[in-house]
Design an enzyme around this catalytic site. Structure first.
Site, PDB file in Angstrom:
ATOM      1  N   CYS A 254       0.812  -1.219   0.000  1.00 30.41           N
ATOM      2  CA  CYS A 254       0.000   0.000   0.000  1.00 30.41           C
ATOM      3  C   CYS A 254       0.846   1.270   0.000  1.00 30.41           C
ATOM      4  O   CYS A 254       0.311   2.373  -0.104  1.00 30.41           O
ATOM      5  CB  CYS A 254      -0.970  -0.008   1.183  1.00 30.41           C
ATOM      6  SG  CYS A 254      -2.116  -1.388   1.091  1.00 30.41           S
TER       7      CYS A 254
ATOM      8  N   CYS B 193     -13.310   1.770   8.600  1.00 34.33           N
ATOM      9  CA  CYS B 193     -12.539   1.299   7.454  1.00 34.33           C
ATOM     10  C   CYS B 193     -12.564   2.334   6.341  1.00 34.33           C
ATOM     11  O   CYS B 193     -13.587   2.977   6.120  1.00 34.33           O
ATOM     12  CB  CYS B 193     -13.135   0.000   6.910  1.00 34.33           C
ATOM     13  SG  CYS B 193     -13.295  -1.286   8.151  1.00 34.33           S
TER      14      CYS B 193
ATOM     15  N   LYS C 197      -9.829   7.493   4.473  1.00 33.45           N
ATOM     16  CA  LYS C 197     -11.211   7.278   4.929  1.00 33.45           C
ATOM     17  C   LYS C 197     -12.201   7.752   3.875  1.00 33.45           C
ATOM     18  O   LYS C 197     -13.154   7.044   3.571  1.00 33.45           O
ATOM     19  CB  LYS C 197     -11.437   8.027   6.254  1.00 33.45           C
ATOM     20  CG  LYS C 197     -12.839   7.876   6.803  1.00 33.45           C
ATOM     21  CD  LYS C 197     -13.052   6.512   7.424  1.00 33.45           C
ATOM     22  CE  LYS C 197     -14.466   6.002   7.378  1.00 33.45           C
ATOM     23  NZ  LYS C 197     -15.013   5.666   6.061  1.00 33.45           N
TER      24      LYS C 197
ATOM     25  N   HIS D  54      -8.870   3.881  -1.006  1.00 30.56           N
ATOM     26  CA  HIS D  54      -7.461   3.522  -1.039  1.00 30.56           C
ATOM     27  C   HIS D  54      -7.083   2.727  -2.291  1.00 30.56           C
ATOM     28  O   HIS D  54      -6.867   1.515  -2.229  1.00 30.56           O
ATOM     29  CB  HIS D  54      -7.141   2.727   0.241  1.00 30.56           C
ATOM     30  CG  HIS D  54      -5.717   2.353   0.396  1.00 30.56           C
ATOM     31  ND1 HIS D  54      -4.676   3.008  -0.228  1.00 30.56           N
ATOM     32  CD2 HIS D  54      -5.140   1.349   1.116  1.00 30.56           C
ATOM     33  CE1 HIS D  54      -3.531   2.434   0.112  1.00 30.56           C
ATOM     34  NE2 HIS D  54      -3.784   1.414   0.916  1.00 30.56           N
TER      35      HIS D  54
END
Lengths: 396, 481
Positions: free
Chosen positions: A87, A212, A338, A342
Site C-alpha cells: 500500500c 474502514c 477514509k 485507497h
C-alpha cells in the site's frame, strides 16, 4: 550521508477524483492526473527525462512493467520503472523519481500512482497479495481483520474498555468525514456522527464499516526537478525535506518483543525522517499530516508512532480536537484514505498532493492557515509484517 | 507382552441434538431419535480427526520407535494420495515408517489393530500406530443421517509398557451387503434394516464371539466388558441376552452422545472402556461390517500411569451445540450457498513449494537457533533475533504440541469461510516463537488477549478444481478436559 533535504522540489501535481470510477479505465485516470500535473508545472511533456509508476494489485493489473505509462501518456522511449511496495507503492514511485533527480542523473522526473480497485468485483482488497508462502501459512485474513487485531491489543494494553475504545476510534472517522465534505475530489463526502460509527455493521471486530477506509479507483502524480530549477520554474515549488522508509525484518511477526499495539516501522521511519528534515519537536513543528488511515486504529497508532502524541495517550488529543481541521496539527485535511478510499498504487501520491496544495495555499475551503511543514505517512502490509514510508514536505 | 501402550480419541466439538434434525426434516420422514450426534466442523475430515486422536494418544511420548501406521476409515478424502501419509507427516512420525490405508468396511478399525499386533508380534515393527476414523455422511432424512456420528480413536501398539495386553483375535469375512458406496457415491445405500439385523449382526456377532471364546477356551462371563457396536443401538440389550451376558458387561455404545462412528465405532467404545478399566480386566472388542472381528485384551497395572489422555470421556466434555441443521448442510457442502466472488478466489497450490515446506506445513516445524536459543516459526536460515547474527545454525523445532498465548485477535466478517466469522490471532508459543494462525472451534465472543490456545491440524482450504485439500494448523482455545 547528506540526505534528500532541499535537493529536489515538486513543480506540478495532479490527482483525479477518487471513487467508483466505473466509467474510466486505469489508463484514463493516469492520463487525467498527468494532464493536470503538466498544466500545473508549466513544463512540456518532452521535458520529462524519466518516470516511475506505482501500481500494486494483480487483479487490476496493467502488466508487471511500466511500459503502460509510456504507451498511455505517449512518452516515446522514455526510461520508465514500475514500483510496488504494497500500500506504500505510490510513495515508492515518488521516492524513485526524487532520488533519480537528486543523483543528477535526470533533471525532471515523473512519479505516477494508479489503481483500479473497482474492477476487482467485490469489496475490500483482493486476497493473496502477500506471496504464496503467506497464502499457505498465514491466516485467512483480510486487511480490516489484520488491523482490527491491533485495536484489540491496544485496548488490552492500555486497559481501555472495548466499547470505550470504539468510541475513541469513532472520533477519528467523524473528523475525517467532516474534512471529506470540503474535498471535491474525495470519494465519500458525507458528515457522519459518533452514533453512525458505533451502529455501523461490524467488519472485523472491533472495526465497523466506518472504521474502514473506502475502496476506490484513482490516480495521482508529481513532477519533480532539482531545487535550483524549481525556483526558476515557479514561485511556489514545494521542497522535499525527508524521504524515509522502514520495513520489518520479520521480528514483529516471529520474535516475541513487539507489543502488537503500535507499528514499529512507522516509529522507525518517523525518527529517521525527523532527523533528515532537522525536526526536533514534531508536535510543535509539524503543521499538518496525511497519515495512512486505512483503518481508524492505524491513524491512532500513527499519532503515537510519529510522536505527535505521547505513547498511550493519543486518546487525549483525539478527544480534544488536536487533529481536527482547526486543531493544532490537522490530520487528514482532505479526508484521508477514509474519504478518498485507497487505490493502493495512488494513495501515497494523493497524500503528497494534499500537502502540496495546502503548502501552496490552494486547498480551498479546507485550507489550513499558513502551514510550513507537512508530513505524509504511507504504510504497506499489516501491523505484524509491514513497511512504512514517511515523507516531509515544506515551503522554503 | 504385546498390547496397547497408549490410546486416545477425538470427538468433534459440534454436537447436533437429533431433535434439530427431526425439526428440520422430520416432516418428510420420521427421523431423529434420542440424544445428540457429533458433527465435524467444516474444516475437519477423517484425516484431521485421526491426527487429533493420534496427538491425544501420543502426548509427549517418544514417537521414534513407531515403525508402522495404519489408518482405518471408509471416508478417506483421497483415493490416490495416501491418506495415512498425511497423518504420519502431521504426527511427525519418522520418514522410514510403513504406512497403509485400511478401508472399505467399518470393521477396518479392528482390522488395522489386528495388522498392527501382527506387525509387532512378527518384530517387523518395534511399535505401530493405529488410527481409526470416520465421518460418514447420511443422506438428508435418512436414518443414517441421525444415527451416524463423527469421531476417531488411536492406539499405540508396542511390545513393552502395555496398558492392555493383546491376547488374541478371531475374524469372519462375509460379503454381506448391508451398506455400500461405489466411487461416485457420497451417501451409503442400504437394504431393509430388519434383514440386516436378523441375517446380519444378530447372527454374525454371536458367531465371531463364540468363535473367539472357543479358540481361546474362554467363557463370556470371563470378561469385564464386551464391546459390540450394533448398527441399531436399540438392539444392544437383545444382543447381550443372546450372548448370555450379564447387564454389567454391556458398554456404553455412545449412541446418544456421539453416534455410530463407522470404522472408529468399536475402537472408540474400546477407548471409553479402557478409560474406566481396572488392572486385570478382560475386554472383548467385536466389530461388524462385511463380517466381524473379535479381539481380546487384558488390562495391566500400567493403566493407572496413563494420565495425559483426554480420550472419549475428555472430548465428550469439550462441546458446543450445533442448533442449525442448515449450517450442518453447508458444512458438508450438501446445500450450495452463494460464497460471493471473494469465496471463489482459490489460487493454485504449488506442489513443488508445499513439498519443500513439508516439515513446516504438515508437522508445524520451525527451528531453534543454536547460537541464541530463539525458537522461531517458520524455519529461518538467518536468525530472527535482531541481536543475533547466526546464519544456518538452526535445528528443527516442533510447535504442534506447544501451548500458546494470544497477543492479538479478531473475528472477521469480510474474509470468506463456510463458518463465519473467520477468527484469527497472533500467538506467542510457550518457550518462545510467535506467528499468526487461524482460529477454529471457538466462540468469537470469548476470545481475548492473553488466552491460552493449542494447535490443531485442519483443512485450511479446498481447491475443488485441482483436488487439493490443503492441510495446516489452526489455534483452538485451550480447554481442560
Amino acid at each position: 550521508m547528506s540526505g534528500i533535504k532541499d535537493k529536489v522540489a515538486i513543480i506540478g501535481m495532479g490527482c483525479t477524483k477518487f471513487g467508483e470510477r466505473f466509467d474510466k479505465s486505469a489508463e484514463d485516470l493516469m492520463l487525467d492526473c498527468f494532464l493536470e500535473a503538466l498544466e500545473d508545472s508549466g513544463i512540456e511533456k518532452k521535458d520529462i527525462d524519466a518516470a516511475w509508476m506505482g501500481c500494486s494489485v494483480d487483479e487490476t493489473s496493467l502488466g508487471k512493467s511500466a511500459i503502460i505509462l509510456n504507451s498511455t501518456l505517449r512518452m516515446p522511449y522514455t526510461p520508465v520503472t514500475r514500483t510496488e511496495n504494497y500500500c506504500a507503492t505510490g510513495t515508492e514511485a515518488f521516492r524513485g523519481a526524487c532520488y533519480a533527480v537528486a543523483s543528477g542523473a535526470y533533471d525532471v522526473a515523473l512519479a505516477l500512482g494508479v489503481e483500479k480497485l473497482k474492477d476487482v468485483g467485490f469489496g475490500g482488497l483482493p486476497p493473496g497479495q502477500m506471496g504464496t508462502v503467506r497464502r499457505l501459512l498465514g491466516p485467512n485474513s483480510t486487511a480490516p481483520g489484520e488491523f482490527a487485531q491491533m485495536a484489540n491489543t491496544y485496548f488490552a494494553k492500555y486497559g481501555i474498555d472495548p466499547d470505550e475504545g470504539k468510541r475513541i476510534l469513532a472520533h477519528i472517522s467523524v473528523k475525517s468525514h467532516h474534512n471529506g465534505t470540503l474535498s471535491p475530489k474525495a470519494h465519500l463526502r458525507k458528515e457522519i456522527t459518533i452514533e453512525d460509527v458505533l451502529k455501523a455493521p461490524m467488519i472485523a471486530s472491533p472495526l465497523g464499516l466506518f472504521d474502514c477506509c473506502g475502496v476506490s479507483d484513482g490516480a495521482a502524480c508529481a513532477i519533480i526537478t532539482t531545487a535550483e530549477k524549481a525556483k526558476k520554474l515557479r514561485k511556489d515549488p514545494i521542497y522535499v525535506k525527508a524521504l524515509q522508509i522502514s520495513a520489518t525484518s520479520g521480528e514483529d511477526l516471529m520474535y516475541n518483543t513487539w507489543d502488537g499495539a503500535h507499528v514499529e516501522s512507522t516509529y522507525r521511519a518517523g525518527i529517521r525522517a525527523y532527523k533528515e528534515a532537522e525536526i526536533t519537536d514534531p508536535r510543535k513543528e509539524i503543521s499538518m499530516m496525511e497519515v495512512h488511515d486505512c483503518f481508524s486504529i492505524t491513524e491512532l497508532t500513527a499519532y503515537e508512532d510519529l510522536q505527535t502524541s505521547p505513547r498511550g495517550r493519543a486518546r487525549e488529543d483525539i478527544e480534544s480536537g488536536f487533529y481536527d481541521l482547526d486543531g493544532q496539527i490537522p490530520c487528514q485535511p482532505d479526508g484521508g484514505l477514509k474519504c478518498f478510499g485507497h487505490p493502493t498504487g495512488a494513495s501515497g501520491l494523493r497524500m503528497i498532493y494534499e500537502i502540496y496544495k495546502q503548502l501552496q495555499g490552494k486547498a480551498g475551503e479546507r485550507q489550513i492557515k499558513n502551514p510550513k511543514l507537512g508530513i505524509t505517512h504511507n504504510m504497506g502490509g499489516i501491523p505484524c509484517y509491514n513497511l512504512a514510508a514517511v515523507t516531509i514536505l515544506g515551503t522554503k | 507382552m504385546i498390547g496397547i501402550k497408549s490410546f486416545g480419541a477425538y470427538i468433534p466439538r459440534y454436537r447436533m441434538n437429533r431433535k434439530v434434525i427431526a425439526q428440520a426434516i422430520g416432516w418428510f420422514s420420521p427421523v431423529g431419535g434420542k440424544g445428540e450426534r457429533a458433527v465435524a466442523n467444516f474444516d475437519e475430515d477423517a484425516i484431521t480427526m485421526a491426527v487429533a486422536a493420534g496427538m491425544d494418544c501420543l502426548g509427549d511420548l517418544d514417537n521414534s520407535h513407531i515403525d508402522a501406521l495404519y489408518l482405518a476409515s471408509t471416508t478417506l478424502p483421497y483415493k490416490e494420495r495416501q491418506n495415512a501419509g498425511i497423518v504420519s507427516a502431521a504426527l511427525a512420525l519418522k520418514d522410514d515408517v510403513h504406512t497403509a490405508d485400511v478401508t472399505s468396511s467399518v470393521k477396518s478399525g479392528t482390522a488395522a489393530l489386528i495388522a498392527a499386533f501382527n506387525a509387532v508380534k512378527a518384530q517387523n515393527a518395534q511399535e505401530a500406530m493405529v488410527a481409526a476414523t470416520d465421518m460418514r455422511l447420511g443422506k438428508p432424512a435418512s436414518p443414517e443421517e441421525s444415527a451416524f456420528g463423527d469421531g476417531a480413536a488411536a492406539f499405540l501398539v508396542s511390545d513393552k509398557d502395555v496398558v492392555a495386553s493383546f491376547e488374541g483375535s478371531y475374524s469372519l469375512s462375509y460379503d454381506f451387503v448391508d451398506i455400500r458406496r461405489d466411487e461416485k457415491d457420497r451417501f451409503g445405500k442400504t437394504w431393509e434394516p430388519r434383514w440386516v439385523r436378523d441375517e446380519g449382526y444378530f447372527k454374525m456377532i454371536p458367531e465371531v464371539i463364540s468363535g473367539l471364546l472357543k479358540k481361546y477356551n474362554l467363557d463370556i462371563k470371563d470378561f469385564s466388558k464386551v464391546i459390540y457396536p450394533c448398527p441399531n443401538s436399540r438392539d444392544a440389550a437383545a444382543m447381550a441376552k443372546k450372548l448370555g451376558m450379564d447387564p454389567s458387561q454391556i458398554t456404553d455404545d455412545l449412541q446418544t452422545v456421539v453416534g455410530n462412528t463407522g470404522s472408529a465405532y468399536a475402537p472408540m467404545m474400546f477407548v471409553n472402556a479402557l478409560q474406566e478399566a481396572k488392572p486385570g480386566d478382560k475386554i472383548l472388542v467385536a466389530s461388524f461390517g462385511n463380517g466381524c472381528d473379535a479381539l481380546y485384551f487384558q488390562v495391566t497395572d500400567k493403566i493407572k500411569q496413563l494420565k495425559h489422555i483426554k480420550g472419549v470421556k475428555g472430548y465428550l466434555n469439550i462441546r458446543a451445540d450445533l442448533t442449525n441443521y442448515i449450517q450442518y448442510l453447508v458444512f458438508r457442502d450438501i446445500l450450495p450457498v452463494e460464497t460471493g466472488i471473494r469465496g471463489e478466489h482459490v489460487p493454485p497450490t504449488q506442489l513443488s513449494q508445499t513439498w519443500r515446506l513439508r516439515d513446516t506445513i504438515m508437522g508445524l516445524y520451525g527451528c531453534k537457533c543454536q547460537k541464541c536459543g530463539t525458537p522461531q516459526y517458520p524455519v529461518s536460515r538467518v536468525c530472527v533475533n535482531p541481536d543475533c547474527e547466526a546464519v544456518d545454525q538452526m535445528e528443527l523445532y516442533r510447535f504442534a504440541n506447544r501451548k500458546g498465548t494470544v497477543i492479538s485477535y479478531t473475528s472477521d466478517n469480510l474474509a470468506f469461510t463456510p463458518n463465519p466469522p473467520q477468527s484469527y490471532c497472533i500467538i506467542d508459543f510457550e518457550g518462545g516463537g510467535r506467528n499468526q494462525f487461524d482460529f477454529t472451534d471457538c466462540n468469537p465472543s470469548q476470545l481475548s488477549v492473553g488466552m491460552s490456545v493449542t494447535m490443531t491440524f485442519r483443512r485450511k482450504y479446498y481447491d475443488a478444481n485441482r483436488s487439493i485439500y490443503f492441510y495446516y494448523w489452526k489455534a483452538v482455545p485451550a480447554v481442560e478436559a
